[in-house]
Design an enzyme around this catalytic site. Structure first.
Site, PDB file in Angstrom:
ATOM      1  N   ARG A  38      40.163  26.281  39.698  1.00  0.00           N
ATOM      2  CA  ARG A  38      38.880  26.961  39.513  1.00  0.00           C
ATOM      3  C   ARG A  38      37.775  25.978  39.160  1.00  0.00           C
ATOM      4  O   ARG A  38      36.631  26.150  39.599  1.00  0.00           O
ATOM      5  CB  ARG A  38      39.011  28.029  38.432  1.00  0.00           C
ATOM      6  CG  ARG A  38      39.811  29.201  38.933  1.00  0.00           C
ATOM      7  CD  ARG A  38      40.008  30.265  37.896  1.00  0.00           C
ATOM      8  NE  ARG A  38      40.415  31.501  38.540  1.00  0.00           N
ATOM      9  CZ  ARG A  38      40.892  32.558  37.916  1.00  0.00           C
ATOM     10  NH1 ARG A  38      41.019  32.554  36.612  1.00  0.00           N
ATOM     11  NH2 ARG A  38      41.232  33.636  38.586  1.00  0.00           N
ATOM     12  N   LYS A 195      54.541  47.294  44.309  1.00  0.00           N
ATOM     13  CA  LYS A 195      54.366  48.744  44.236  1.00  0.00           C
ATOM     14  C   LYS A 195      53.266  49.299  45.141  1.00  0.00           C
ATOM     15  O   LYS A 195      52.191  48.718  45.246  1.00  0.00           O
ATOM     16  CB  LYS A 195      54.024  49.131  42.796  1.00  0.00           C
ATOM     17  CG  LYS A 195      55.197  48.952  41.855  1.00  0.00           C
ATOM     18  CD  LYS A 195      54.811  49.403  40.469  1.00  0.00           C
ATOM     19  CE  LYS A 195      56.039  49.504  39.573  1.00  0.00           C
ATOM     20  NZ  LYS A 195      55.678  49.969  38.247  1.00  0.00           N
ATOM     21  N   GLY A 353      47.262  36.954  43.328  1.00  0.00           N
ATOM     22  CA  GLY A 353      47.909  35.960  42.458  1.00  0.00           C
ATOM     23  C   GLY A 353      49.262  35.518  42.980  1.00  0.00           C
ATOM     24  O   GLY A 353      49.513  34.312  43.162  1.00  0.00           O
ATOM     25  N   GLY A 376      41.666  40.055  41.279  1.00  0.00           N
ATOM     26  CA  GLY A 376      41.114  41.411  41.233  1.00  0.00           C
ATOM     27  C   GLY A 376      39.986  41.627  42.221  1.00  0.00           C
ATOM     28  O   GLY A 376      39.912  42.667  42.889  1.00  0.00           O
TER      29      GLY A 376
END
Ligand code: ADP
Ligand code: MG
Length: 396
Positions: A38, A195, A353, A376
């Site tokens: 980052r 999921k 991720g 996100g």
């Protein structure tokens, strides 16, 4: 680029104070930065502005502090940042910040203390927005990874100061636009991971957008089970049956071909190289077995699908890639996508991720067209949502 100004439009910045929102939220262990990805991503924008004589003030959050504390101080990052940037970096605390900023000279770079030391940062509080805006003459947002949040430093500032997308933001938006905004067809999407429940909105958005939807990971088990296949002890959300069937129907209506595996890799224990390991047809999973990866025949068929496509968007590993050999399918298909990208026949964009970790493990992340490290924000973008930080830049 459509709709917003970039550093190309910023004009003469000499002696002007640039408030630059960046992502300095790096992982740390025992006081050391364990991954500086980052930090490196900020360099093009920061170096460009400093070289042009701006006073570069970096705004960023660090962790989730409840109150100001040393544990969450960005001072910890400034030494590493100095070596990543290869030039001096000042650190400015929220006490006496105006005087400290006034003492800086053209070309100087400073990290301001954690924006979340103000409770109003996350509430996009007007007083905090003003507090930040006082320090700068213009605003640059270079933190796509924080753009899904409407905070003072990610959204509010764009309404008060002349605003520009930084180079990393610009590159990310261009890559994402190319992949799902106006892509070359056919388009394939791979959605895997654990999921269905965490990615329903992604699936719903994608069926209307892409020509091929490839489903793998624990997610595939839920779809197989919804179709009446016995998946034994596999990770599967049986209560998501109706949702899964509705997504399959929506895909059919939209002419999107859904690809579920016809062979799978199973075991009775979830450990590395389990003795019970075997590959079988999806209809042959025993009651005590778990599906932990999609099978080699499925991978081969999916590779053939990718060869017919011009664009690929990928989120979610195809199997439990952290535990060998359940990384095999993810690895093989990632290598195919990377090779097609290198040949120039595929635009490949991936994010998430665990997806980034899996592509790094396969050693092919650099061969993709673009790999987004914005977890996100990347997922919200895959859901078709307009990110508040991006929208504010557009409106500015
Ligand atoms: P991302 O972080 O890229 O969005 P997710 O967090 O949704 O991806 O999913 C990654 C996780 O899914 C990994 O930890 C992986 O082990 C798990 N997973 C994938 N396939 C299976 C499977 N068949 N059974 C259990 N876990 C799985
Ligand atoms: Mg994850």
């Amino acid at each position: 680029m459509s709709g917003f100004a970039t550093l190309d439009d910023v004009g003469d910045v000499r002696g002007k104070r640039a408030l630059v929102r960046v992502d300095l939220n790096v992982p740390m262990q025992d006081g050391r930065v364990t991954d500086d990805t980052r930090l490196r991503a900020t360099v093009p924008t920061v170096a460009e502005l400093a070289d042009k004589g701006a006073i570069v003030l970096l705004l960023a959050h660090f962790g989730r502090p409840k109150a100001p504390s040393r544990e969450y101080s960005l001072a910890q990052v400034s030494d590493v940042y100095r070596s990543v940037l290869g030039r001096p970096v000042h650190f400015v605390d929220w006490e006496g910040d105006e005087a400290a900023v006034a003492a800086l000279e053209p070309g100087d770079v400073a990290i301001l203390e954690n924006t979340r030391f103000f409770g109003g940062e996350e509430k996009n509080d007007a007083a905090v927005v003003k507090r930040f805006a006082r320090l700068g003459d213009f605003y640059v947002n270079d933190a796509f990874s924080a753009a899904h949040r409407a905070h003072a430093s990610t959204e509010g500032l764009a309404h008060l100061l002349p605003s520009f997308a930084g180079r990393a933001m610009e590159a990310e938006l261009k890559a994402l636009e190319k992949a799902l905004g106006d892509p070359e067809r056919p388009v394939a999407a791979i959605v895997g991971g654990a999921k269905v429940s965490t990615k329903i909105d992604v699936l719903k958005h994608l069926v209307a957008k892409v020509d091929h939807l490839i489903i793998g990971g624990g997610m595939a088990n839920t779809f197989l089970a919804a179709r009446g296949i016995d998946v034994g002890r596999s990770l599967a959300e049986h209560e998501m049956k109706e949702t899964a069937l509705a997504i399959l129907e929506a895909a059919e209506r939209a002419n999107c071909t859904v690809h579920l595996p016809y062979d799978v890799v199973v075991a009775t224990q979830f450990v590395p190289d389990p003795p019970s390991l075997r590959t079988c047809n999806v209809h042959e999973v025993a009651a005590d077995e778990m599906i932990l990866d999609i099978g080699p025949a499925a991978v081969e068929a999916l590779a053939d699908v990718l060869k017919t496509c011009r664009t690929l968007v990928w989120n979610g590993p195809l199997g439990a890639f952290e535990t060998p050999p359940f990384d095999a399918a993810t690895d093989a298909l990632a290598r195919t996508a990377a090779a097609l990208t290198q040949e120039g026949s595929l635009v490949s964009v991936a994010g998430g991720g665990d997806t980034v970790a899996a592509l790094n493990q396969a050693g092919v992340a650099d061969d993709f067209t673009f790999v987004s490290t914005a977890g996100g924000a990347f997922l919200e973008w895959m859901e078709g949502k307009e990110l508040p930080g991006v929208k504010a830049l557009r409106g500015a």
